[in-house]
Write a protein that holds these residues in place. Structure first.
Motif, mmCIF file in Angstrom:
data_model
loop_
_atom_site.group_PDB
_atom_site.id
_atom_site.type_symbol
_atom_site.label_atom_id
_atom_site.label_comp_id
_atom_site.label_asym_id
_atom_site.label_seq_id
_atom_site.Cartn_x
_atom_site.Cartn_y
_atom_site.Cartn_z
ATOM 1 N N MET A 1 0.821 -1.205 0.000
ATOM 2 C CA MET A 1 0.000 0.000 0.000
ATOM 3 C C MET A 1 0.860 1.262 0.000
ATOM 4 O O MET A 1 0.618 2.208 -0.756
ATOM 5 C CB MET A 1 -0.895 -0.015 1.244
ATOM 6 N N ASN A 2 1.887 1.277 0.827
ATOM 7 C CA ASN A 2 2.709 2.485 0.961
ATOM 8 C C ASN A 2 3.420 2.878 -0.337
ATOM 9 O O ASN A 2 3.352 4.038 -0.740
ATOM 10 C CB ASN A 2 3.717 2.295 2.097
ATOM 11 N N PHE B 1 3.920 16.697 1.449
ATOM 12 C CA PHE B 1 4.385 15.334 1.168
ATOM 13 C C PHE B 1 5.353 14.849 2.249
ATOM 14 O O PHE B 1 5.280 13.705 2.709
ATOM 15 C CB PHE B 1 5.054 15.303 -0.212
ATOM 16 N N ALA B 2 6.274 15.728 2.679
ATOM 17 C CA ALA B 2 7.253 15.358 3.704
ATOM 18 C C ALA B 2 6.562 14.987 5.015
ATOM 19 O O ALA B 2 6.928 14.016 5.687
ATOM 20 C CB ALA B 2 8.233 16.508 3.922
ATOM 21 N N LYS B 3 5.558 15.776 5.394
ATOM 22 C CA LYS B 3 4.813 15.487 6.626
ATOM 23 C C LYS B 3 4.086 14.156 6.518
ATOM 24 O O LYS B 3 4.054 13.353 7.460
ATOM 25 C CB LYS B 3 3.814 16.605 6.916
ATOM 26 N N LEU B 4 3.496 13.943 5.349
ATOM 27 C CA LEU B 4 2.731 12.713 5.143
ATOM 28 C C LEU B 4 3.645 11.492 5.147
ATOM 29 O O LEU B 4 3.323 10.458 5.750
ATOM 30 C CB LEU B 4 1.950 12.801 3.834
ATOM 31 N N ILE B 5 4.776 11.600 4.483
ATOM 32 C CA ILE B 5 5.726 10.484 4.453
ATOM 33 C C ILE B 5 6.227 10.170 5.857
ATOM 34 O O ILE B 5 6.416 9.016 6.229
ATOM 35 C CB ILE B 5 6.912 10.800 3.516
ATOM 36 N N ARG B 6 6.437 11.227 6.650
ATOM 37 C CA ARG B 6 6.854 11.012 8.039
ATOM 38 C C ARG B 6 5.820 10.183 8.792
ATOM 39 O O ARG B 6 6.158 9.242 9.524
ATOM 40 C CB ARG B 6 7.072 12.365 8.726
ATOM 41 N N ASN C 1 4.241 4.869 10.905
ATOM 42 C CA ASN C 1 3.192 3.856 11.064
ATOM 43 C C ASN C 1 3.476 2.563 10.314
ATOM 44 O O ASN C 1 2.683 1.615 10.386
ATOM 45 C CB ASN C 1 1.852 4.414 10.562
ATOM 46 N N SER C 2 4.596 2.519 9.587
ATOM 47 C CA SER C 2 4.833 1.404 8.674
ATOM 48 C C SER C 2 4.900 0.058 9.375
ATOM 49 O O SER C 2 4.556 -0.971 8.785
ATOM 50 C CB SER C 2 6.123 1.639 7.885
ATOM 51 N N MET D 1 -6.617 10.459 10.669
ATOM 52 C CA MET D 1 -7.296 11.643 10.150
ATOM 53 C C MET D 1 -6.290 12.720 9.705
ATOM 54 O O MET D 1 -6.513 13.416 8.720
ATOM 55 C CB MET D 1 -8.229 12.231 11.217
ATOM 56 N N GLU D 2 -5.181 12.828 10.428
ATOM 57 C CA GLU D 2 -4.144 13.785 10.045
ATOM 58 C C GLU D 2 -3.514 13.384 8.709
ATOM 59 O O GLU D 2 -3.291 14.226 7.835
ATOM 60 C CB GLU D 2 -3.069 13.857 11.134
ATOM 61 N N ALA D 3 -3.233 12.092 8.552
ATOM 62 C CA ALA D 3 -2.683 11.620 7.278
ATOM 63 C C ALA D 3 -3.680 11.858 6.148
ATOM 64 O O ALA D 3 -3.300 12.259 5.035
ATOM 65 C CB ALA D 3 -2.344 10.129 7.382
ATOM 66 N N LEU D 4 -4.949 11.636 6.444
ATOM 67 C CA LEU D 4 -5.996 11.839 5.438
ATOM 68 C C LEU D 4 -6.089 13.318 5.049
ATOM 69 O O LEU D 4 -6.233 13.653 3.862
ATOM 70 C CB LEU D 4 -7.335 11.353 5.997
ATOM 71 N N ARG D 5 -5.999 14.210 6.035
ATOM 72 C CA ARG D 5 -6.068 15.659 5.768
ATOM 73 C C ARG D 5 -4.907 16.099 4.878
ATOM 74 O O ARG D 5 -5.096 16.849 3.909
ATOM 75 C CB ARG D 5 -6.036 16.426 7.089
ATOM 76 N N LEU D 6 -3.700 15.620 5.189
ATOM 77 C CA LEU D 6 -2.535 15.974 4.381
ATOM 78 C C LEU D 6 -2.694 15.463 2.952
ATOM 79 O O LEU D 6 -2.371 16.171 1.984
ATOM 80 C CB LEU D 6 -1.264 15.387 5.003
#
Length: 407
Positions: A206-207, A237-242, A247-248, A259-264
């Motif tokens: 998925m990632n 993108f950097a925030k989301l990848i972090r 979470n990997s 929800m934060e990942a979804l918002r980004l």
């Protein structure tokens, strides 16, 4: 005549006691489901119904080749659940050890004449010992003693042999059930580990799928020489990848994190499509995002599907809403709704790029939900509805995702 009459009455009473004892054990033994309960039931009621002064039940430790006291009634047990100063007897030693070794019951009318007698807490002058045996395997012995010489009779031997047989059958059944329970626990643990590995493999797929899409967009801005937008996009993108990297290795994350990942992600897509749509993310007051755990990136593919299928080709301004509420104590409901072109028109466009993106992300998520169902008794599910307005015209799509959660 009186003595004869008294003897007949005594024998009749003994027969009645014996019958009651057998009937009791035939019924009560099968109501218990543990070896410990069986042994204490036998020990306690041997004396209570047969008037024995002392009764001890030993189990064989086949690995160490010893008898171990496991239950008793009389001086060895004050509370019917614990042995006082328990002893161990090697197989072949003493009267009990001999019976455990040979599998043959014995009545000792006078223990002072038998050198094998082992005194435990006090000397008693008669003893009866019967093996607990099933299909040739000796599980233990029932050993009873009395202060009166010659107390035990063949009737007592018959009664105790029957009780020992019932006891052996129940022990075999209880051990088989315990072994089955252990095997089932091992199987469940193995299945859980396999499911965790499979889920981790799906997350691993998925990632890269998600990151690949993002990198394509960054590349597009660079090609267009749109440095400002590329910079803004890269920041998101950097925030989301972090978040994704953090979470990997987790099989679940807090809803707040999801929800934060979804918002980004939505902000990045909004930038990519030049603000062609607005969005709202809401969480019901009954849900505490910091204490509810969900699988990572479980909602994102449905949001991606709504944007690429519903909103990308919409001529007027689009709207995307995501609402999360608790369906039950262990079930979360997420509703993703858009006012896009709808599934029918999307199929008509037959966009190959959209189709390929949708197929991988959606399939991986469906597989993950299927695994969640295997791991819990709840039914994670996805329901897709076509929305229409009052005139019967297409008004978008609603996707309802039910997810089993940890709290």
């Amino acid at each position: 005549m009186v003595a004869k009459r008294n003897r007949q009455l005594r024998e009749k009473q003994e027969e009645l006691d014996a019958e009651q004892a057998i009937n009791y054990f035939a019924s009560s033994i099968y109501e218990t489901n543990s070896v410990k309960a069986i042994l204490w039931d036998v020990a306690k009621n041997c004396i209570g119904r047969l008037h024995f002064e002392d009764c001890v039940i030993y189990l064989v430790d086949h690995e160490r080749q010893v008898l171990i006291q496991r239950a008793a009634h009389g001086p060895k047990s004050a509370n019917y659940s614990e042995i006082t100063n328990p002893i161990e007897i090697p197989l072949g030693q003493g009267i009990t050890g001999t019976v455990a070794l040979t599998g043959k019951p014995e009545i000792i009318p006078d223990t002072t004449r038998d050198p094998r007698y082992i005194m435990d807490m006090a000397r008693r002058y008669s003893e009866i010992t019967v093996p607990i045996i099933s299909n040739g395997r000796i599980w233990g012995v029932i050993d009873c003693e009395h202060s009166k010489k010659g107390f035990f009779t063949q009737k007592h031997l018959s009664i105790l042999t029957t009780i020992a047989s019932l006891c052996a059958n129940k022990i075999v059944k209880a051990k088989a059930e315990a072994e089955k329970a252990r095997a089932e626990a091992i199987l469940m643990d193995t299945q859980q580990k396999m499911a965790d590995v499979e889920m981790q493999a799906l997350r691993a797929q998925m990632n890269p799928h998600f990151i690949f899409n993002c990198l394509n967009s960054i590349n597009r801005y660079i090609v267009k020489s749109d440095q400002a937008t590329a910079s803004l996009y890269l920041t998101r993108f950097a925030k989301l990848i972090r978040l994704i990297l953090d979470n990997s290795n987790s099989k679940s994350v807090t809803l707040a994190n999801e929800m934060e990942a979804l918002r980004l992600y939505i902000e990045m897509e909004s930038i990519r499509f030049e603000k062609k749509f607005d969005y709202v993310i809401s969480v019901d007051d009954t849900v505490q995002p910091e204490t509810v755990y969900v699988p990572p990136l479980i909602i994102q593919p449905y949001v991606e599907n709504a944007i690429w299928h519903g909103l990308l080709h919409k001529e007027t301004e689009g709207h995307l809403s995501i609402h999360v509420r608790r369906k039950s104590a262990q079930l979360l409901e997420c509703v993703i709704e858009d006012n896009g072109i709808g599934r029918v028109k999307a199929r008509e466009l037959k966009s190959k790029s959209v189709s390929s993106k949708k197929s991988l992300g959606m399939k991986l998520t469906e597989d993950r939900l299927s695994l969640l169902n295997k791991q819990s008794q709840l039914e994670s599910s996805v329901v897709v509805e076509d929305l229409v307005d009052s005139n019967g015209e297409t008004a978008g799509t609603r996707v309802t995702v039910k997810i089993s959660i940890d709290t």
